[in-house]
Design a protein around this motif. Structure first.
Motif, PDB file in Angstrom:
ATOM      1  N   LEU A   1       0.823  -1.203   0.000  1.00  0.00           N
ATOM      2  CA  LEU A   1       0.000   0.000   0.000  1.00  0.00           C
ATOM      3  C   LEU A   1       0.863   1.262   0.000  1.00  0.00           C
ATOM      4  O   LEU A   1       0.609   2.204  -0.755  1.00  0.00           O
ATOM      5  N   CYS A   2       1.897   1.279   0.825  1.00  0.00           N
ATOM      6  CA  CYS A   2       2.671   2.507   1.043  1.00  0.00           C
ATOM      7  C   CYS A   2       3.917   2.611   0.171  1.00  0.00           C
ATOM      8  O   CYS A   2       4.456   3.715   0.002  1.00  0.00           O
TER       9      CYS A   2
ATOM     10  N   THR B   1      -5.433  12.002   4.385  1.00  0.00           N
ATOM     11  CA  THR B   1      -4.767  11.981   3.093  1.00  0.00           C
ATOM     12  C   THR B   1      -3.307  11.686   3.373  1.00  0.00           C
ATOM     13  O   THR B   1      -2.659  12.408   4.135  1.00  0.00           O
TER      14      THR B   1
ATOM     15  N   THR C   1       2.214   7.767  -0.764  1.00  0.00           N
ATOM     16  CA  THR C   1       3.072   6.593  -0.902  1.00  0.00           C
ATOM     17  C   THR C   1       4.518   7.057  -1.123  1.00  0.00           C
ATOM     18  O   THR C   1       4.779   8.251  -1.307  1.00  0.00           O
TER      19      THR C   1
ATOM     20  N   PHE D   1      -3.196   9.167  -1.375  1.00  0.00           N
ATOM     21  CA  PHE D   1      -4.299   8.232  -1.161  1.00  0.00           C
ATOM     22  C   PHE D   1      -5.031   8.570   0.125  1.00  0.00           C
ATOM     23  O   PHE D   1      -4.468   9.151   1.032  1.00  0.00           O
ATOM     24  N   ARG D   2      -6.327   8.246   0.140  1.00  0.00           N
ATOM     25  CA  ARG D   2      -7.147   8.426   1.342  1.00  0.00           C
ATOM     26  C   ARG D   2      -6.979   7.166   2.187  1.00  0.00           C
ATOM     27  O   ARG D   2      -7.177   6.052   1.720  1.00  0.00           O
ATOM     28  N   ASN D   3      -6.616   7.371   3.437  1.00  0.00           N
ATOM     29  CA  ASN D   3      -6.261   6.295   4.336  1.00  0.00           C
ATOM     30  C   ASN D   3      -7.244   6.249   5.501  1.00  0.00           C
ATOM     31  O   ASN D   3      -7.283   7.168   6.316  1.00  0.00           O
TER      32      ASN D   3
ATOM     33  N   ARG E   1      -6.315   1.293   5.483  1.00  0.00           N
ATOM     34  CA  ARG E   1      -7.158   0.823   4.384  1.00  0.00           C
ATOM     35  C   ARG E   1      -7.341   1.982   3.418  1.00  0.00           C
ATOM     36  O   ARG E   1      -7.736   3.072   3.827  1.00  0.00           O
ATOM     37  N   GLU E   2      -7.026   1.756   2.156  1.00  0.00           N
ATOM     38  CA  GLU E   2      -7.192   2.810   1.158  1.00  0.00           C
ATOM     39  C   GLU E   2      -8.660   2.970   0.815  1.00  0.00           C
ATOM     40  O   GLU E   2      -9.366   1.995   0.555  1.00  0.00           O
TER      41      GLU E   2
ATOM     42  N   ILE F   1     -11.299   4.796  -1.769  1.00  0.00           N
ATOM     43  CA  ILE F   1     -11.386   5.410  -3.089  1.00  0.00           C
ATOM     44  C   ILE F   1     -12.632   6.287  -3.121  1.00  0.00           C
ATOM     45  O   ILE F   1     -13.741   5.811  -2.944  1.00  0.00           O
TER      46      ILE F   1
ATOM     47  N   TYR G   1     -16.735   8.418  -0.485  1.00  0.00           N
ATOM     48  CA  TYR G   1     -15.847   7.377   0.032  1.00  0.00           C
ATOM     49  C   TYR G   1     -16.583   6.055   0.186  1.00  0.00           C
ATOM     50  O   TYR G   1     -16.518   5.404   1.203  1.00  0.00           O
TER      51      TYR G   1
ATOM     52  N   ARG H   1     -10.502   0.030  -1.419  1.00  0.00           N
ATOM     53  CA  ARG H   1      -9.627  -0.936  -2.065  1.00  0.00           C
ATOM     54  C   ARG H   1      -8.778  -1.570  -0.987  1.00  0.00           C
ATOM     55  O   ARG H   1      -8.005  -0.915  -0.310  1.00  0.00           O
TER      56      ARG H   1
END
Length: 170
Positions: free
Chosen positions: A61-62, A106, A109, A115-117, A139-140, A142, A157, A161
């Motif tokens: 993810l990161c 927000t 990476t 990405f929204r976390n 958790r991302e 979208i 939201y 993903r």
């Protein structure tokens, strides 16, 4: 108690995110972290919250490898210009008071992709009940535009993903 098993199905993966976070140091077996599909990070308890360990899902993810992020500040790696400092402060305050906390931030990476976390964190206790580390599950999320939300932006939201397959890295 081992961490929950790898979840293959996306719907099951979303519910896996909802599973309780580890409460004791005994529940965080480094050998078992990679069996968990959730992106997990373990940090020390003092500011700037340096990373102790991450799992393969977190690496995917990161974008950082376990070796390159160990000992680094979590905020320095993931925060950027659009990260809400107030939300981070509120999350940390709740965590330092011994409560489980969560927020949507927000983050960025390693490659700079925003990405929204959706983040959940809690303290991890030793056998004496002393906080020895913090654990977080990322958790991302979208964001869907207003049109794809049926005009109801409040429901934004909607899509999540998950890292339901582990991106094995060397």
């Amino acid at each position: 108690t081992p961490l929950p098993p790898l979840v293959e199905d996306a719907a099951e993966s979303i519910s896996a995110y909802q599973l309780p976070l580890p409460k004791s140091i005994d529940e965080i077996d480094p050998a078992k972290l990679d069996e968990d599909a959730r992106a997990i990070v373990v940090t020390d308890t003092n500011h700037p919250f340096r990373i102790i360990n991450v799992n393969t899902a977190w690496e995917g993810l990161c974008g950082y490898s376990r070796d390159e992020c160990r000992g680094k500040s979590l905020g320095a790696l993931l925060q950027g210009p659009d990260t809400d400092g107030g939300a981070v402060t509120a999350l940390v305050a709740k965590l330092l008071s011994g409560e489980e906390a969560g927020t949507v931030l927000t983050n960025y990476t390693k490659s700079g992709k925003k990405f929204r976390n959706d983040l959940r964190v809690r303290n991890v206790l030793d056998e004496m009940g002393k906080t020895v580390s913090f654990v977080g599950v990322l958790r991302e999320v979208i964001h869907q535009d207003k049109a794809s939300c049926g005009g109801n932006i409040e429901s934004g939201y909607l899509s999540v993903r998950e890292n339901s397959q582990l991106p094995f890295m060397s």
